[in-house]
Design an enzyme around this catalytic site. Structure first.
Site, PDB file in Angstrom:
ATOM      1  N   LYS A  80       0.850  -1.199   0.000  1.00 28.97           N
ATOM      2  CA  LYS A  80       0.000   0.000   0.000  1.00 28.97           C
ATOM      3  C   LYS A  80       0.874   1.232   0.000  1.00 28.97           C
ATOM      4  O   LYS A  80       1.871   1.276   0.757  1.00 28.97           O
ATOM      5  CB  LYS A  80      -0.844   0.045   1.274  1.00 28.97           C
ATOM      6  CG  LYS A  80      -1.905  -0.997   1.367  1.00 28.97           C
ATOM      7  CD  LYS A  80      -2.647  -0.759   2.672  1.00 28.97           C
ATOM      8  CE  LYS A  80      -3.524  -1.932   3.017  1.00 28.97           C
ATOM      9  NZ  LYS A  80      -3.841  -1.979   4.435  1.00 28.97           N
ATOM     10  N   GLY A 132       3.466   3.065   2.940  1.00 34.64           N
ATOM     11  CA  GLY A 132       4.552   2.248   3.483  1.00 34.64           C
ATOM     12  C   GLY A 132       4.503   2.042   4.988  1.00 34.64           C
ATOM     13  O   GLY A 132       3.435   2.092   5.618  1.00 34.64           O
ATOM     14  N   THR A 133       5.682   1.807   5.536  1.00 35.36           N
ATOM     15  CA  THR A 133       5.813   1.491   6.965  1.00 35.36           C
ATOM     16  C   THR A 133       5.237   2.602   7.833  1.00 35.36           C
ATOM     17  O   THR A 133       4.475   2.354   8.769  1.00 35.36           O
ATOM     18  CB  THR A 133       7.308   1.312   7.318  1.00 35.36           C
ATOM     19  OG1 THR A 133       7.849   0.286   6.488  1.00 35.36           O
ATOM     20  CG2 THR A 133       7.486   0.936   8.776  1.00 35.36           C
ATOM     21  N   CYS A 134       5.627   3.832   7.547  1.00 30.94           N
ATOM     22  CA  CYS A 134       5.255   4.954   8.410  1.00 30.94           C
ATOM     23  C   CYS A 134       3.740   5.028   8.568  1.00 30.94           C
ATOM     24  O   CYS A 134       3.224   5.106   9.679  1.00 30.94           O
ATOM     25  CB  CYS A 134       5.804   6.248   7.816  1.00 30.94           C
ATOM     26  SG  CYS A 134       5.365   7.699   8.759  1.00 30.94           S
ATOM     27  N   LYS A 163       1.630   6.521  16.875  1.00 34.70           N
ATOM     28  CA  LYS A 163       1.350   7.793  17.553  1.00 34.70           C
ATOM     29  C   LYS A 163      -0.128   7.938  17.888  1.00 34.70           C
ATOM     30  O   LYS A 163      -0.481   8.589  18.878  1.00 34.70           O
ATOM     31  CB  LYS A 163       1.824   8.979  16.711  1.00 34.70           C
ATOM     32  CG  LYS A 163       3.231   9.401  17.059  1.00 34.70           C
ATOM     33  CD  LYS A 163       4.312   8.584  16.421  1.00 34.70           C
ATOM     34  CE  LYS A 163       5.129   7.731  17.293  1.00 34.70           C
ATOM     35  NZ  LYS A 163       6.187   7.014  16.590  1.00 34.70           N
ATOM     36  N   GLU A 175      17.607  -3.473  27.487  1.00 32.93           N
ATOM     37  CA  GLU A 175      18.485  -2.873  26.467  1.00 32.93           C
ATOM     38  C   GLU A 175      19.921  -3.341  26.720  1.00 32.93           C
ATOM     39  O   GLU A 175      20.416  -3.279  27.838  1.00 32.93           O
ATOM     40  CB  GLU A 175      18.395  -1.332  26.542  1.00 32.93           C
ATOM     41  CG  GLU A 175      19.467  -0.573  25.801  1.00 32.93           C
ATOM     42  CD  GLU A 175      19.562  -0.890  24.310  1.00 32.93           C
ATOM     43  OE1 GLU A 175      18.525  -0.938  23.633  1.00 32.93           O
ATOM     44  OE2 GLU A 175      20.708  -1.107  23.834  1.00 32.93           O
ATOM     45  N   HIS A 221       4.889  33.483  27.967  1.00 32.32           N
ATOM     46  CA  HIS A 221       4.868  33.058  29.369  1.00 32.32           C
ATOM     47  C   HIS A 221       3.420  32.822  29.782  1.00 32.32           C
ATOM     48  O   HIS A 221       2.561  33.658  29.492  1.00 32.32           O
ATOM     49  CB  HIS A 221       5.472  34.171  30.236  1.00 32.32           C
ATOM     50  CG  HIS A 221       5.349  33.914  31.700  1.00 32.32           C
ATOM     51  ND1 HIS A 221       6.157  33.026  32.366  1.00 32.32           N
ATOM     52  CD2 HIS A 221       4.481  34.413  32.637  1.00 32.32           C
ATOM     53  CE1 HIS A 221       5.822  33.000  33.644  1.00 32.32           C
ATOM     54  NE2 HIS A 221       4.803  33.834  33.832  1.00 32.32           N
TER      55      HIS A 221
HETATM   56  C1  LIG Z   1       6.855   1.339  14.977  1.00 29.49           C
HETATM   57  C2  LIG Z   1       7.529   2.410  14.155  1.00 29.49           C
HETATM   58  C3  LIG Z   1       7.366   3.720  14.515  1.00 29.49           C
HETATM   59  C4  LIG Z   1       7.976   4.718  13.766  1.00 29.49           C
HETATM   60  N1  LIG Z   1       7.774   6.006  14.145  1.00 29.49           N
HETATM   61  C5  LIG Z   1       8.334   6.996  13.439  1.00 29.49           C
HETATM   62  C6  LIG Z   1       8.083   8.346  13.774  1.00 29.49           C
HETATM   63  O1  LIG Z   1       7.361   8.638  14.731  1.00 29.49           O
HETATM   64  N2  LIG Z   1       8.653   9.323  13.026  1.00 29.49           N
HETATM   65  C7  LIG Z   1       9.467   9.017  11.970  1.00 29.49           C
HETATM   66  O2  LIG Z   1       9.971   9.946  11.329  1.00 29.49           O
HETATM   67  N3  LIG Z   1       9.720   7.740  11.614  1.00 29.49           N
HETATM   68  C8  LIG Z   1       9.172   6.730  12.313  1.00 29.49           C
HETATM   69  N4  LIG Z   1       9.387   5.427  11.935  1.00 29.49           N
HETATM   70  C9  LIG Z   1      10.300   5.169  10.803  1.00 29.49           C
HETATM   71  C10 LIG Z   1       9.586   5.367   9.469  1.00 29.49           C
HETATM   72  O3  LIG Z   1       8.436   4.563   9.439  1.00 29.49           O
HETATM   73  C11 LIG Z   1      10.539   5.009   8.331  1.00 29.49           C
HETATM   74  O4  LIG Z   1      11.721   5.766   8.444  1.00 29.49           O
HETATM   75  C12 LIG Z   1       9.902   5.294   6.976  1.00 29.49           C
HETATM   76  O5  LIG Z   1       8.715   4.561   6.836  1.00 29.49           O
HETATM   77  C13 LIG Z   1      10.876   4.907   5.854  1.00 29.49           C
HETATM   78  O6  LIG Z   1      10.256   5.147   4.629  1.00 29.49           O
HETATM   79  P1  LIG Z   1      10.748   4.414   3.295  1.00 29.49           P
HETATM   80  O7  LIG Z   1       9.978   5.059   2.211  1.00 29.49           O
HETATM   81  O8  LIG Z   1      12.212   4.376   3.222  1.00 29.49           O
HETATM   82  O9  LIG Z   1      10.313   2.892   3.471  1.00 29.49           O
HETATM   83  P2  LIG Z   1       8.935   2.196   3.773  1.00 29.49           P
HETATM   84  O10 LIG Z   1       7.984   3.109   4.413  1.00 29.49           O
HETATM   85  O11 LIG Z   1       9.274   0.923   4.463  1.00 29.49           O
HETATM   86  O12 LIG Z   1       8.331   1.897   2.334  1.00 29.49           O
HETATM   87  C14 LIG Z   1       8.902   0.984   1.458  1.00 29.49           C
HETATM   88  C15 LIG Z   1       7.811   0.463   0.549  1.00 29.49           C
HETATM   89  O13 LIG Z   1       8.414  -0.275  -0.498  1.00 29.49           O
HETATM   90  C16 LIG Z   1       7.579  -1.366  -0.819  1.00 29.49           C
HETATM   91  N5  LIG Z   1       8.420  -2.367  -1.498  1.00 29.49           N
HETATM   92  C17 LIG Z   1       9.443  -3.084  -0.973  1.00 29.49           C
HETATM   93  N6  LIG Z   1      10.031  -3.811  -1.937  1.00 29.49           N
HETATM   94  C18 LIG Z   1       9.364  -3.554  -3.093  1.00 29.49           C
HETATM   95  C19 LIG Z   1       9.514  -3.980  -4.430  1.00 29.49           C
HETATM   96  N7  LIG Z   1      10.486  -4.822  -4.814  1.00 29.49           N
HETATM   97  N8  LIG Z   1       8.651  -3.504  -5.352  1.00 29.49           N
HETATM   98  C20 LIG Z   1       7.663  -2.634  -5.005  1.00 29.49           C
HETATM   99  N9  LIG Z   1       7.486  -2.194  -3.749  1.00 29.49           N
HETATM  100  C21 LIG Z   1       8.333  -2.638  -2.815  1.00 29.49           C
HETATM  101  C22 LIG Z   1       7.008  -1.795   0.520  1.00 29.49           C
HETATM  102  O14 LIG Z   1       5.802  -2.493   0.353  1.00 29.49           O
HETATM  103  C23 LIG Z   1       6.833  -0.468   1.238  1.00 29.49           C
HETATM  104  O15 LIG Z   1       5.528   0.045   1.104  1.00 29.49           O
HETATM  105  C24 LIG Z   1       8.780   4.402  12.641  1.00 29.49           C
HETATM  106  C25 LIG Z   1       8.923   3.062  12.261  1.00 29.49           C
HETATM  107  C26 LIG Z   1       8.307   2.083  13.008  1.00 29.49           C
HETATM  108  C27 LIG Z   1       8.459   0.657  12.574  1.00 29.49           C
END
Ligand SMILES: Cc1cc2nc3c(=O)[nH]c(=O)nc-3n(C[C@H](O)[C@H](O)[C@H](O)COP(=O)(O)OP(=O)(O)OC[C@H]3O[C@@H](n4cnc5c(N)ncnc54)[C@H](O)[C@@H]3O)c2cc1C
Length: 470
Positions: free
Chosen positions: A39, A42-44, A53, A203, A448
């Site tokens: 979707k 992604g992760t965020c 959050k 930790e 303040h």
């Molecule tokens: C529990 C948790 C809490 C977090 N809280 C915060 C926060 O409060 N603030 C903050 O700044 N960051 C936070 N983060 C970190 C943040 O989520 C990541 O830094 C960010 O999502 C990274 O984005 P990205 O685009 O690099 O990767 P991702 O968001 O991981 O996206 C990568 C995407 O690529 C897709 N993909 C993978 N391989 C392929 C492929 N071969 N072909 C097509 N699609 C593919 C995946 O499906 C995924 O959707 C948190 C992470 C976690 C796990």
């Protein structure tokens, strides 16, 4: 090959790094194809920042009820937590954001292909249905990261979980052992404690959030312990067994070398994240991974790999990138502008804020005191408790402001612990990013009574004009 198989830019991965690249490239007039196998967001959006959050907001409300009763004479109690109602609100927020991202991409004219994609050459990509696409200007790798797991502790979704599974577990556990005292582990420990669980946080390093300033770690550990979380630093998991009737029994070697048995309904493994490159077929095009699996750019000012035209953003990048969504937004902007031939400054990683949304929260920008000294700066430091200002006393949760500056020079870092500091770090990121000196900041008046007055006061003192700091 048909015409629509050739675009200017192909982005693989639709998380924050990938979709921000796609939106900006499209806004600059480039034709963009974005391949996402799951979707967009992604992760965020789906498993990280936003759902966690949302849950921590609910946790704050629960903590507020306890504070209301204990400090303010409000005779209220939390009757129970309806996990399905909590997760429904959380999931609604995620779903609405997801729709928003999809709508943005559509509106921007980004062609989203819902499929995994892999490289077939330095300018070509194949999707799972066998379609081949070519990029005239470049390919952007944005496939992100996944939770690191430990051998023998493979997640099962209910007893041994990662931050991903913790979201979708069937209910709240009565006790949790959290392995890993980085931001994710600390946030989940804090959340579960607010929800009434017995929490042990283990930790291996000698302090929590070990990449932050030592005073941040100290105040954070103190705040978490005060809330009843059993914080074990310098401690190692020696083994863990899943029990027949549910739960785990773990053996932990403490910092003193003693063995401790810890029983918990759930073990949450939060020991870091690993880059996702499986399925990309990097070998077909050339960019190599480093020994930890990251894809390092050959040129950080363009985030371009050793293969010209292949760029990388987000969690795939090694340090000094930070594994943070807002860093990946900045990286996406930089790469899109680079591909469009628009001048764009490299990402200033030292000026990227870092936040832990636990209770207490931590927020920091710039180097720690130790890092500044190691880098050879002649450093001056001012540390001030949040309770030195009236609003800090109102909140009654302790906390601190620590400023690290060059002697007779600019501010290098600002480190905060306490309530709402995630919302207070923005001014400090401008202070650090704009190379301000303490006297520049001290000229500006803080409202303040506010918590951010403590930040102003810390700078007044450094500029030799302190009012409330002894
Ligand atoms: C529990 C948790 C809490 C977090 N809280 C915060 C926060 O409060 N603030 C903050 O700044 N960051 C936070 N983060 C970190 C943040 O989520 C990541 O830094 C960010 O999502 C990274 O984005 P990205 O685009 O690099 O990767 P991702 O968001 O991981 O996206 C990568 C995407 O690529 C897709 N993909 C993978 N391989 C392929 C492929 N071969 N072909 C097509 N699609 C593919 C995946 O499906 C995924 O959707 C948190 C992470 C976690 C796990």
């Amino acid at each position: 090959m048909t015409d629509d198989s050739t675009v200017d830019v192909i982005v693989i991965g639709g998380g924050t790094g990938g979709y921000s690249t796609a939106l900006r490239a499209s806004a600059l007039g480039l034709s963009v194809l974005l391949a996402e196998r799951d979707k967009v967001g992604g992760t965020c959006l789906h498993r990280g920042c936003i759902p966690s959050k949302a849950m921590l907001h609910a946790a704050e409300l629960v903590d507020g009820v306890a504070e209301a009763r204990e400090r303010w004479g409000v005779r209220a109690r939390v009757e129970s937590i309806d996990w399905s109602a909590l997760t429904a609100t959380r999931d609604d927020i995620v779903a609405r954001n997801h729709k928003g991202v999809e709508a943005h991409l559509e509106h921007a004219g980004v062609r989203v292909v819902r499929s995994g994609a892999r490289l077939t050459g330095p300018r070509s990509v194949r999707t799972e249905d066998g379609r081949e696409f070519t990029a005239g200007r470049g390919i952007v790798l944005a496939t992100g990261s996944r939770p690191r797991t430990l051998p023998g502790l493979e997640p099962d979704g209910h007893t041994v979980v990662t931050s991903d599974d913790a979201l979708f577990a069937p209910g709240l556990p009565a006790s949790v052992l959290v392995l890993g005292g980085g931001a994710i582990g600390v946030e989940y420990a804090s959340f579960h404690r607010s929800m009434g669980a017995e929490v042990t946080l283990v930790e291996a390093a000698d302090r929590l959030v070990p990449s932050e300033d030592v005073d941040v770690s100290r105040h954070l550990a103190r705040g978490l312990r005060r809330r009843g979380i059993d914080v074990l630093t310098g401690a190692r998991l020696e083994g863990a067994e899943r029990l027949a009737f549910g739960g785990v029994r773990a053996t932990v070697r403490t910092a003193r070398g003693e063995l401790r048995e810890i029983g918990a309904e759930r073990l949450l493994v939060a020991v870091g994240r690993v880059p996702v490159t499986d399925g990309l077929d990097l070998a077909a095009a050339g960019p190599a991974t480093d020994e930890r699996g990251f894809v390092a750019p050959a040129d950080w000012s363009r985030l371009e790999t050793a293969v010209p035209g292949i760029h990388v953003v987000g969690d795939l990048l090694p340090p000094p990138s930070l594994g943070l969504a807002h860093a990946s937004f900045a990286e996406g902007l930089l790469v899109a502008e680079t591909l469009a031939g628009v001048a764009s400054a490299p990402v200033d990683y030292a000026a990227v804020p870092r936040v832990t949304y636990s209770a207490p929260q931590t927020a920091a920008v710039g180097p720690t005191e130790a890092q500044a000294r190691e880098a050879g700066y002649d450093v001056v430091v001012n540390t001030m408790p949040l309770t030195a200002v009236a609003k800090g006393m109102v909140h009654g949760q302790g906390g601190m402001v620590k400023v690290v500056a060059e002697r007779a020079g600019r501010v290098l870092g600002v480190h905060l612990v306490g309530p709402h500091v995630s919302e207070m770090i923005a001014e400090s990121q401008l202070i650090v990013g704009w190379d301000a000196e303490p006297a520049d900041v001290a000229r500006h008046i803080h409202a303040h009574p506010t918590l951010s007055e403590a930040v102003g006061e810390a700078f007044l003192s450094l500029a030799g004009r302190g009012l409330h700091q002894r």
